[in-house]
Design an enzyme around this catalytic site. Structure first.
Site, PDB file in Angstrom:
ATOM      1  N   HIS A  56      -3.276   0.362  -4.898  1.00  0.00           N
ATOM      2  CA  HIS A  56      -3.535  -0.914  -5.168  1.00  0.00           C
ATOM      3  C   HIS A  56      -3.552  -0.736  -7.223  1.00  0.00           C
ATOM      4  CE1 HIS A  56      -1.610  -3.140  -1.532  1.00  0.00           C
ATOM      5  NE2 HIS A  56      -1.894  -2.546  -1.545  1.00  0.00           N
TER       6      HIS A  56
ATOM      7  N   TYR B 188      -8.359 -11.484   2.742  1.00  0.00           N
ATOM      8  CA  TYR B 188      -8.950 -10.954   3.221  1.00  0.00           C
ATOM      9  C   TYR B 188     -10.291 -10.151   1.709  1.00  0.00           C
ATOM     10  CZ  TYR B 188      -6.380  -6.063   2.516  1.00  0.00           C
ATOM     11  OH  TYR B 188      -5.919  -5.025   2.253  1.00  0.00           O
ATOM     12  N   GLU B 189      -9.145 -10.227   0.420  1.00  0.00           N
ATOM     13  CA  GLU B 189     -10.080  -9.979  -0.503  1.00  0.00           C
ATOM     14  C   GLU B 189     -10.909 -11.426  -0.476  1.00  0.00           C
ATOM     15  OE1 GLU B 189      -7.900  -7.333  -3.442  1.00  0.00           O
ATOM     16  OE2 GLU B 189      -6.705  -7.754  -2.396  1.00  0.00           O
TER      17      GLU B 189
ATOM     18  N   HIS C 198      -6.887   3.852   6.480  1.00  0.00           N
ATOM     19  CA  HIS C 198      -6.684   3.709   5.206  1.00  0.00           C
ATOM     20  C   HIS C 198      -6.081   5.266   4.524  1.00  0.00           C
ATOM     21  CE1 HIS C 198      -5.045   1.064   1.889  1.00  0.00           C
ATOM     22  NE2 HIS C 198      -5.739   1.628   1.562  1.00  0.00           N
TER      23      HIS C 198
ATOM     24  N   SER D 168       0.883  -0.668  -0.001  1.00  0.00           N
ATOM     25  CA  SER D 168       0.051  -0.045  -0.248  1.00  0.00           C
ATOM     26  C   SER D 168       0.385   1.562  -0.047  1.00  0.00           C
ATOM     27  CB  SER D 168      -1.543  -0.135   1.038  1.00  0.00           C
ATOM     28  OG  SER D 168      -1.810  -1.228   1.315  1.00  0.00           O
TER      29      SER D 168
ATOM     30  N   MET E 166      -1.720  -7.462   7.218  1.00  0.00           N
ATOM     31  CA  MET E 166      -2.150  -7.867   6.964  1.00  0.00           C
ATOM     32  C   MET E 166      -1.856  -8.420   5.537  1.00  0.00           C
ATOM     33  SD  MET E 166      -5.746  -5.804   6.792  1.00  0.00           S
ATOM     34  CE  MET E 166      -5.762  -4.535   8.562  1.00  0.00           C
TER      35      MET E 166
ATOM     36  N   HIS F  32      -4.891 -10.168  -1.422  1.00  0.00           N
ATOM     37  CA  HIS F  32      -4.315 -10.074   0.225  1.00  0.00           C
ATOM     38  C   HIS F  32      -5.954 -11.559   0.501  1.00  0.00           C
ATOM     39  CE1 HIS F  32      -3.940  -6.010  -0.329  1.00  0.00           C
ATOM     40  NE2 HIS F  32      -2.951  -5.539   0.598  1.00  0.00           N
TER      41      HIS F  32
ATOM     42  N   ALA G 105       3.268  -2.151   3.997  1.00  0.00           N
ATOM     43  CA  ALA G 105       2.487  -1.258   5.049  1.00  0.00           C
ATOM     44  C   ALA G 105       2.462  -1.918   6.316  1.00  0.00           C
ATOM     45  CB  ALA G 105       1.452  -0.209   4.765  1.00  0.00           C
TER      46      ALA G 105
ATOM     47  N   ASN H  24       1.329   3.690  10.852  1.00  0.00           N
ATOM     48  CA  ASN H  24       0.736   4.222  12.413  1.00  0.00           C
ATOM     49  C   ASN H  24       1.618   3.678  13.264  1.00  0.00           C
ATOM     50  OD1 ASN H  24      -0.839   1.899  10.507  1.00  0.00           O
ATOM     51  ND2 ASN H  24      -1.223   1.860  13.149  1.00  0.00           N
TER      52      ASN H  24
HETATM   53  N1  HPA Z   1      -2.233  -2.891  11.976  1.00  0.00           N
HETATM   54  C1  HPA Z   1      -2.798  -3.798  10.606  1.00  0.00           C
HETATM   55  N2  HPA Z   1      -2.455  -3.152   9.440  1.00  0.00           N
HETATM   56  C2  HPA Z   1      -1.638  -2.207   9.268  1.00  0.00           C
HETATM   57  C3  HPA Z   1      -1.428  -1.292  10.081  1.00  0.00           C
HETATM   58  C4  HPA Z   1      -2.366  -2.054  11.488  1.00  0.00           C
HETATM   59  O1  HPA Z   1      -1.943  -0.925  12.689  1.00  0.00           O
HETATM   60  N3  HPA Z   1      -1.167  -0.897   9.672  1.00  0.00           N
HETATM   61  C5  HPA Z   1      -1.488  -0.274   8.152  1.00  0.00           C
HETATM   62  N4  HPA Z   1      -1.441  -2.152   7.709  1.00  0.00           N
END
Ligand code: HPA
Length: 266
Positions: A57, A81-82, A241, A26, A205, A79, A109, A229
């Site tokens: 993406h 999760y998709e 996001h 990402s 993820m 991913h 990320a 983050n």
């Molecule tokens: N958690 C999970 N996936 C992530 C995060 C997070 O805080 N930041 C970027 N991808």
């Protein structure tokens, strides 16, 4: 299998034989700007190939040169999760292998599980914990049936990456990446549990599936997280996001420069 995809890509790239694959996480899609003579292949034009569904993406392969290397970059990953079939990840890595790839650079990320590793940090992944509950090797797959994961992340590539960061006076962190299925961010209690183990440094993820499939194919892995983050509960900001893409975008140039130098020096 992605037989139609392989034939289409082969036809597009002619006699170029990529030796390095790069998966861009990402906000890290800009890394392809370093490629010379890039051939762009949108996923939507590739037979048998799926589409990405996540903002940030875009869904294209870029094939081009850096130094003596020919790269195939994936701008837009898939991913779990998709709700993709887990085997799709293995099929994409097998596609790379068939094209000639012998090393892969994987980026993502991630949220930091350490207050001392702030947003914008670059973390070299030294190992992972796959808590997604899924694996790209589920079902029938080629030998080795039970691939060893004791050295999933190439110590040789990690050493070179650290050396280049040092030469450029760029501070990098090293740590263990934990993959959860997502797509929701973690609750503060989940983050507490992960932190409590004391062995996990960043949460995300993605990545673990591509690493598992690459190890299975005998492809050497370098993987790097950009910390977007602090994970939920570790700061008063909530992960979002759009912020992830903004923060990662800032560190993407630095990571791109390090990866480019790694390839130029090899
Ligand atoms: N958690 C999970 N996936 C992530 C995060 C997070 O805080 N930041 C970027 N991808």
């Amino acid at each position: 299998m992605l037989k139609g995809s392989f034939e289409y890509i082969k036809e597009k790239i002619g006699d170029l034989t990529p030796d390095t694959a790069v998966i861009l996480g990402s906000g890290l899609g800009g890394l392809v700007d370093s490629l010379t003579d890039a051939i762009i292949i949108p996923y939507k034009d590739i037979p048998d190939f799926p589409q990405t569904t996540v903002a940030g993406h875009s869904g294209c392969f870029y094939v081009g040169r850096i130094g003596t290397h020919i790269l195939i970059c994936m701008q837009g990953r898939f991913h779990f999760y998709e709700d993709i079939a887990p085997q799709l990840v293995s099929q994409i890595i097998f596609l790379f292998k068939q094209l000639g790839v012998r090393q892969i650079f994987i980026t993502n990320a991630a949220g930091s599980l350490r207050k001392s590793m702030p947003e914008g940090s670059i973390m070299l992944i030294k190992d992972h914990i796959n808590l997604s509950g899924r694996t790209p090797l589920i079902g029938r797959h080629a030998e080795p049936y039970f691939p060893d994961m004791s050295e999933a992340y190439s110590p040789k590539l990690a050493k070179k990456f650290k050396q280049i960061a040092k030469e450029n006076k760029i501070k990098i962190y090293e740590g263990v990446y934990v993959m959860l299925l997502g797509p929701n961010y973690e609750t503060p209690s989940e983050v507490k549990l992960l932190c409590h183990s004391g062995i996990m440094d960043a949460v995300g993820m993605s990545t673990a599936p591509e690493v598992i499939a690459s190890v299975h194919q005998g492809i050497e892995v370098l993987a790097v997280s950009v910390i977007s983050n602090l994970a939920n509960g570790l700061s008063k900001h909530k992960p979002d996001h759009k912020d992830v893409l903004r923060v990662v975008g800032k560190s993407a140039k630095t990571l791109g420069m390090l990866l480019r130098q790694l390839l130029e020096k090899e």
